[in-house]
Design an enzyme around this catalytic site. Structure first.
Site, PDB file in Angstrom:
ATOM      1  CG  ASP A 221      43.411  38.747  41.322  1.00 26.48           C
ATOM      2  OD1 ASP A 221      43.104  37.440  41.902  1.00 26.48           O
ATOM      3  OD2 ASP A 221      41.826  39.826  41.338  1.00 26.48           O
ATOM      4  CD  GLU A 275      42.135  34.149  39.008  1.00 27.18           C
ATOM      5  OE1 GLU A 275      41.101  33.842  39.267  1.00 27.18           O
ATOM      6  OE2 GLU A 275      42.014  34.749  38.927  1.00 27.18           O
TER       7      GLU A 275
HETATM    8  C1  NOJ Z   1      40.280  35.859  40.957  1.00 32.13           C
HETATM    9  C2  NOJ Z   1      41.064  35.370  42.975  1.00 32.13           C
HETATM   10  O1  NOJ Z   1      41.448  33.885  42.742  1.00 32.13           O
HETATM   11  C3  NOJ Z   1      39.578  35.453  43.904  1.00 32.13           C
HETATM   12  O2  NOJ Z   1      40.086  34.834  44.818  1.00 32.13           O
HETATM   13  C4  NOJ Z   1      39.215  36.648  44.028  1.00 32.13           C
HETATM   14  O3  NOJ Z   1      38.230  37.113  44.609  1.00 32.13           O
HETATM   15  C5  NOJ Z   1      38.911  37.609  42.551  1.00 32.13           C
HETATM   16  N1  NOJ Z   1      39.984  37.205  41.916  1.00 32.13           N
HETATM   17  C6  NOJ Z   1      39.012  39.058  42.887  1.00 32.13           C
HETATM   18  O4  NOJ Z   1      40.771  39.519  43.140  1.00 32.13           O
END
Ligand code: NOJ
Length: 556
Positions: A221, A275
């Site tokens: 993430d 991500e």
């Molecule tokens: C990216 C995630 O996809 C999202 O849902 C989240 O709110 C943020 N990162 C923070 O963890």
């Protein structure tokens, strides 16, 4: 990949070791997938019940957004304990059983790891608050004295990814204002300090914990955010590569090299998927060097409007950026943060931008659906791995009229109610045409945690499985062909110029398979020798209509 769909995966085949290069990965948002125990919240029992659906859809892996113990201040991206499944979702034993059962059906499991922050309820953060300034417990986070008289000013003016400020002041035991702590997201998500050896060690242990339980990989993430410049300077104007104090810091690469070493230490190496939101494709590709992540989400295509020039540019730039590092591209049309494609592509401005989200943006759902079908075939034909967010295979639209008091997403609240937030793509799935919650929960159960709109059953898996023209049937057919057509499994792509095609047509070949998407206003005649494999809309006298894609085999 060479393994058969049914039966266990073999780890001995060299091709199976690189399954991620060409995989279809389905994203499960557990709260909204299926509710087994009737409390109105999706859970692992619900996922286990529907594993055959995922097998029949033809996916290679499932990525679960966080299923760990969490106060759910940010839908689970506020992790209280990585080694405990949130009781709303089930137990660790159930997670282990799910991973094993999926594997028996040929489906691998990817779990979510959130290195940038933890929940404010995490035992480390509670200990840090209790231990006070200067303590080793506070070293795991970013605690700082405030600036100005009385320390009343925040240590920096950094902006939150969820709007607003990034520092919250603590209160000392005697009731006086204390230090501030950093959170790039909500105050319930304090940022970890990656200069701390504890933080590093703990995350490598978490990776092992899940890899030992059979997870085939992790989704990382906010992977470009965790490392900060310890001097905590303001964000410089016109910053150059590596100069931002909390984005894309060079030190991150060392962290991910450590994770890759953990992943590679398994007989069947585990996979790292990042991500990474970075506009600079060269910097993006650096995370995909052979000793770092295996793949990362490619958001370029997803954010572009439905326009042939734009989409072609995204495809070319993506392939060009990945080639030098030898990593496969990923293709992503949406996820749990993004407006559903059917709704997005029906809008006058069909690009995606978090900052532009507003209530009441008009959309033409029939047009959006046609384009989403075409986009599904376009992306499924591209070389690399493909991500499918739950419900996109049903063509669910964004639910844009959720009652305001039902909305739970912090993005909505932190925008002062201007941004609708992300709940519209998180509404519990419809499985059956009828039933109290369209089969999401057992009948007679508590209502779904987000209300389903009128007529939701129209998009149910039950209705669509019975309809050869449905989005579900299109996805099933496309994923089956992706598996069976050798051309669609190759790494190559060649652009194709079709006779009579305008620049509003995107056409390319993969081996002997041609994928063509018509974004122009008029129909596009397909070549006479085209042996049609699949089309997102009915052909009209051999011509591909506007806003449609087709796959065909060349016979000459
Ligand atoms: C990216 C995630 O996809 C999202 O849902 C989240 O709110 C943020 N990162 C923070 O963890």
């Amino acid at each position: 990949m060479t393994e058969e769909r049914s039966g266990a995966l073999t780890s001995t085949s060299p091709a199976a070791d690189e399954w991620w290069r060409n995989a279809v990965i389905y994203q499960v948002y557990p709260r909204s997938f299926a509710d087994g125990d009737g409390d109105g919240t999706g859970d692992l029992a619900g996922v286990r019940r529907h594993l055959p659906y995922l097998r029949d859809l033809g996916v290679d892996a499932v990525w679960f957004t966080p299923w760990y113990l969490s106060p759910l201040a940010d839908g689970g991206y506020d992790v209280q304990d990585y080694r405990t499944i949130d009781p709303a979702f089930g137990t660790l034993e159930e997670a282990e059983a799910l991973i094993a059962e999926a594997r028996d059906l040929g489906i691998r499991t990817i779990v979510d790891v959130v290195p940038n922050h933890v929940s404010a309820e995490h035992e480390w953060f509670r200990a840090a608050l209790a231990a006070g300034p200067g303590s080793p417990e506070r070293e795991r986070f970013w605690f700082r004295d405030g600036k100005g008289p009385g320390g009343d000013e925040m240590p920096t003016r950094w902006e939150s990814s969820f709007q607003g400020t990034t520092w919250t002041r603590t209160t000392d035991p005697d009731g006086t204002p204390g230090q501030w702590y950093l959170h790039l997201f909500t105050p319930e998500q304090p940022d970890l300090n990656w200069s701390s050896p504890d933080v590093r060690r703990e995350h490598e242990d978490v990776l092992r914990f899940w890899f030992d339980r059979g997870a085939a990989g992790i989704r990382i993430d906010s992977a470009a955010l965790p490392v900060k410049d310890p001097a905590l300077p303001e964000v410089p104007e016109g910053f150059g590569p590596g100069e931002h104090p909390h984005l894309d810091r060079d030190e991150l690469h060392d962290v991910y090299r450590g994770w890759r070493a953990v992943a590679d230490s398994y007989a069947e190496p585990r996979v790292l998927v990042g991500e990474i939101w970075l506009p600079d494709v060269q910097r993006f590709a650096m995370y995909l060097r052979p000793d770092e992540m295996h793949t990362a989400f490619n958001f370029d295509l997803m954010t572009r409007p439905w326009d042939a020039k734009e989409l072609r540019a995204a495809i070319s730039a993506t392939l060009a950026a990945h080639a030098p590092v030898g990593a496969p591209a990923t293709w992503v049309l949406s996820n749990h943060d993004i407006t559903r494609p059917v709704t997005r592509y029906g809008r006058e401005d069909s690009s995606f931008d978090f900052a532009a989200k507003r209530f009441g943006t008009p959309t033409d759902l029939a047009l959006g659906e046609r384009r989403a079908r075409a986009a599904a075939l376009l992306t499924a034909a591209l070389p690399g791995s493909l991500y499918v967010y739950q419900g996109d295979e049903l063509g669910l639209p964004e639910v844009e009229d959720l009652p305001r008091d039902a909305i739970q997403d912090p993005m909505h609240f932190r925008s002062g109610g201007v941004d609708p937030g992300r709940d519209g793509c998180r509404v519990p799935l419809p499985w059956t045409v009828g039933g109290d919650s369209h089969g999401f929960s057992p009948d007679g159960a508590a209502p779904p945690w987000l209300p389903q709109p009128e007529g939701w059953g129209r998009w149910s898996a039950e209705a669509e499985a019975a309809d050869p023209a449905s989005m579900l049937s299109l996805y099933r057919a496309a994923l089956a062909l992706r598996r069976s057509e050798p051309g669609l499994r190759s790494a190559d792509l060649s652009w194709v110029e079709l006779p009579g095609a305008s620049e509003d047509v995107i056409a390319f070949s993969r081996g002997d398979v041609v994928s063509v998407t018509n974004l122009g206003a008029g129909p596009l005649p397909l070549p006479d020798d085209a042996d049609l494999l699949l089309a997102s809309a009915e052909l009209d006298d051999g011509a591909l209509p506007s806003d449609a894609s087709a796959w065909y085999r060349t016979t000459t």
